[in-house]
Design a protein around this motif. Sequence first.
Motif, mmCIF file in Angstrom:
data_model
loop_
_atom_site.group_PDB
_atom_site.id
_atom_site.type_symbol
_atom_site.label_atom_id
_atom_site.label_comp_id
_atom_site.label_asym_id
_atom_site.label_seq_id
_atom_site.Cartn_x
_atom_site.Cartn_y
_atom_site.Cartn_z
ATOM 1 N N THR A 247 -22.980 -14.198 53.355
ATOM 2 C CA THR A 247 -21.783 -14.814 53.920
ATOM 3 C C THR A 247 -21.238 -13.902 55.015
ATOM 4 O O THR A 247 -20.910 -12.729 54.744
ATOM 5 C CB THR A 247 -20.705 -15.027 52.846
ATOM 6 N N LYS A 248 -21.149 -14.416 56.222
ATOM 7 C CA LYS A 248 -20.685 -13.602 57.341
ATOM 8 C C LYS A 248 -19.165 -13.439 57.275
ATOM 9 O O LYS A 248 -18.444 -14.351 56.857
ATOM 10 C CB LYS A 248 -21.084 -14.251 58.663
ATOM 11 N N LEU A 249 -18.673 -12.282 57.709
ATOM 12 C CA LEU A 249 -17.244 -11.997 57.736
ATOM 13 C C LEU A 249 -16.790 -11.781 59.176
ATOM 14 O O LEU A 249 -17.504 -11.153 59.974
ATOM 15 C CB LEU A 249 -16.932 -10.733 56.913
ATOM 16 N N ASP A 250 -15.596 -12.301 59.505
ATOM 17 C CA ASP A 250 -15.060 -12.047 60.845
ATOM 18 C C ASP A 250 -14.388 -10.684 60.883
ATOM 19 O O ASP A 250 -14.385 -9.935 59.904
ATOM 20 C CB ASP A 250 -14.110 -13.162 61.285
ATOM 21 N N GLU A 251 -13.787 -10.368 62.031
ATOM 22 C CA GLU A 251 -13.193 -9.033 62.216
ATOM 23 C C GLU A 251 -12.018 -8.774 61.286
ATOM 24 O O GLU A 251 -11.612 -7.633 61.064
ATOM 25 C CB GLU A 251 -12.732 -8.860 63.670
ATOM 26 N N ASN A 252 -11.441 -9.842 60.700
ATOM 27 C CA ASN A 252 -10.337 -9.695 59.755
ATOM 28 C C ASN A 252 -10.784 -9.746 58.297
ATOM 29 O O ASN A 252 -9.957 -9.757 57.385
ATOM 30 C CB ASN A 252 -9.284 -10.786 59.995
ATOM 31 N N GLY A 253 -12.097 -9.785 58.080
ATOM 32 C CA GLY A 253 -12.619 -9.823 56.719
ATOM 33 C C GLY A 253 -12.659 -11.211 56.121
ATOM 34 O O GLY A 253 -12.956 -11.355 54.931
ATOM 35 N N ASN A 254 -12.390 -12.243 56.909
ATOM 36 C CA ASN A 254 -12.429 -13.618 56.407
ATOM 37 C C ASN A 254 -13.840 -14.177 56.498
ATOM 38 O O ASN A 254 -14.590 -13.858 57.436
ATOM 39 C CB ASN A 254 -11.475 -14.506 57.223
ATOM 40 N N GLU A 255 -14.198 -15.011 55.524
ATOM 41 C CA GLU A 255 -15.526 -15.609 55.525
ATOM 42 C C GLU A 255 -15.679 -16.532 56.729
ATOM 43 O O GLU A 255 -14.782 -17.304 57.069
ATOM 44 C CB GLU A 255 -15.754 -16.369 54.219
ATOM 45 N N ASN A 256 -16.851 -16.426 57.375
ATOM 46 C CA ASN A 256 -17.052 -17.142 58.641
ATOM 47 C C ASN A 256 -18.496 -17.624 58.745
ATOM 48 O O ASN A 256 -19.283 -17.153 59.569
ATOM 49 C CB ASN A 256 -16.700 -16.221 59.813
ATOM 50 N N GLY A 257 -18.861 -18.552 57.861
ATOM 51 C CA GLY A 257 -20.214 -19.096 57.887
ATOM 52 C C GLY A 257 -21.201 -18.190 57.186
ATOM 53 O O GLY A 257 -20.827 -17.292 56.418
ATOM 54 N N SER A 258 -22.481 -18.424 57.436
ATOM 55 C CA SER A 258 -23.528 -17.655 56.774
ATOM 56 C C SER A 258 -24.501 -17.103 57.806
ATOM 57 O O SER A 258 -24.540 -17.543 58.956
ATOM 58 C CB SER A 258 -24.272 -18.526 55.751
ATOM 59 N N VAL A 259 -25.282 -16.127 57.359
ATOM 60 C CA VAL A 259 -26.285 -15.509 58.229
ATOM 61 C C VAL A 259 -27.491 -15.168 57.360
ATOM 62 O O VAL A 259 -27.343 -14.789 56.189
ATOM 63 C CB VAL A 259 -25.722 -14.250 58.916
#
Length: 318
Positions: A247-259
């Motif tokens: 699960t990908k995380l954005d710069e704020n640590g929020n989940e942002n899709g998958s990789v």
Amino acid sequence: MKRIISGIFIILFALVSMACQSPLAPDQGGEGPAKTEEAAEAPVVTDEPTAEPTEEPTPEPTEAPVGIADFCKKLEPGEYTFDLDFNGVDDVITVTDKKTDEWDHTEVKVTVVLNGNADHPYSYKTENCYDWSAWLIDCDPTDSRLDFILSDVYDSDDWECYALRVSPDGESVSKFEHDACLCAETEDEAYSSERGFYFSIRSEILGTRFVDGRAAVNDEGFVFLTDFYFGDPEYNTMELKRDLELTKLDENGNENGSVIVKEGEKLIPVATDRESWVTFELPDGGMAKASVAESEEGWSYLINGVLQDDLFEINYAD
């Protein structure tokens, strides 16, 4: 006729004489003219009305300081006097150590005497350790307690940590323990009541290793204030043996899709809660997260449902 005229002159002369006399003023001994009116009563003087007193609000009592912010003292063998529960009476801590065999195993003994009551000391000792450190710390400057912490290591780098603190009723000493290595002050930073003390604790997630964090002590025991971090990437980079979806995380640590990270690519473990998740640094420098669960065998972990031994070369210690 002449008698009549003479009589008139005599009367006129008498009247003129009376008109020329003036009455005596009071300060000359005579009586002043009669008062024609009764003297008016003197006015009654009354106090001027004052506004009704208003009750000023009583300032809320402020608590006096009950602790020492950022207090941290390393203790060597010896006797120390401190007011451990801030009740105004000194308490005494005695720390002793002695070698118990030819392999340098050491017994460390701690004795606490509360309120000068030497007839009822509290004692604790640890045996067969080969290194130890002790600290007196104020984990929370608002709770009227100093915390004694002993950290020792034995066998094959097995660390344990003990905390002693005066019980809430002030009559006894409570002991707490954890399987961690404590270092209240590091080379890089001084102790802080706000951030807690530094510690390392063993984890089996991604193999046997020590993860680091910050902790404190309260009436319930040891409390962890941060996540657990894997440390230097140089010693923690891991190469995938198969593809892994994260699960990908954005710069704020929020989940942002998958990789999907491909076999042969490298991941760097960053942090974990030692129970349910772990984060990685991706090959492109981004961050991703995976779920963690114990395997059915109980000696390993699943990373996003895949046995970690199938994903990486895993090293375990006894």
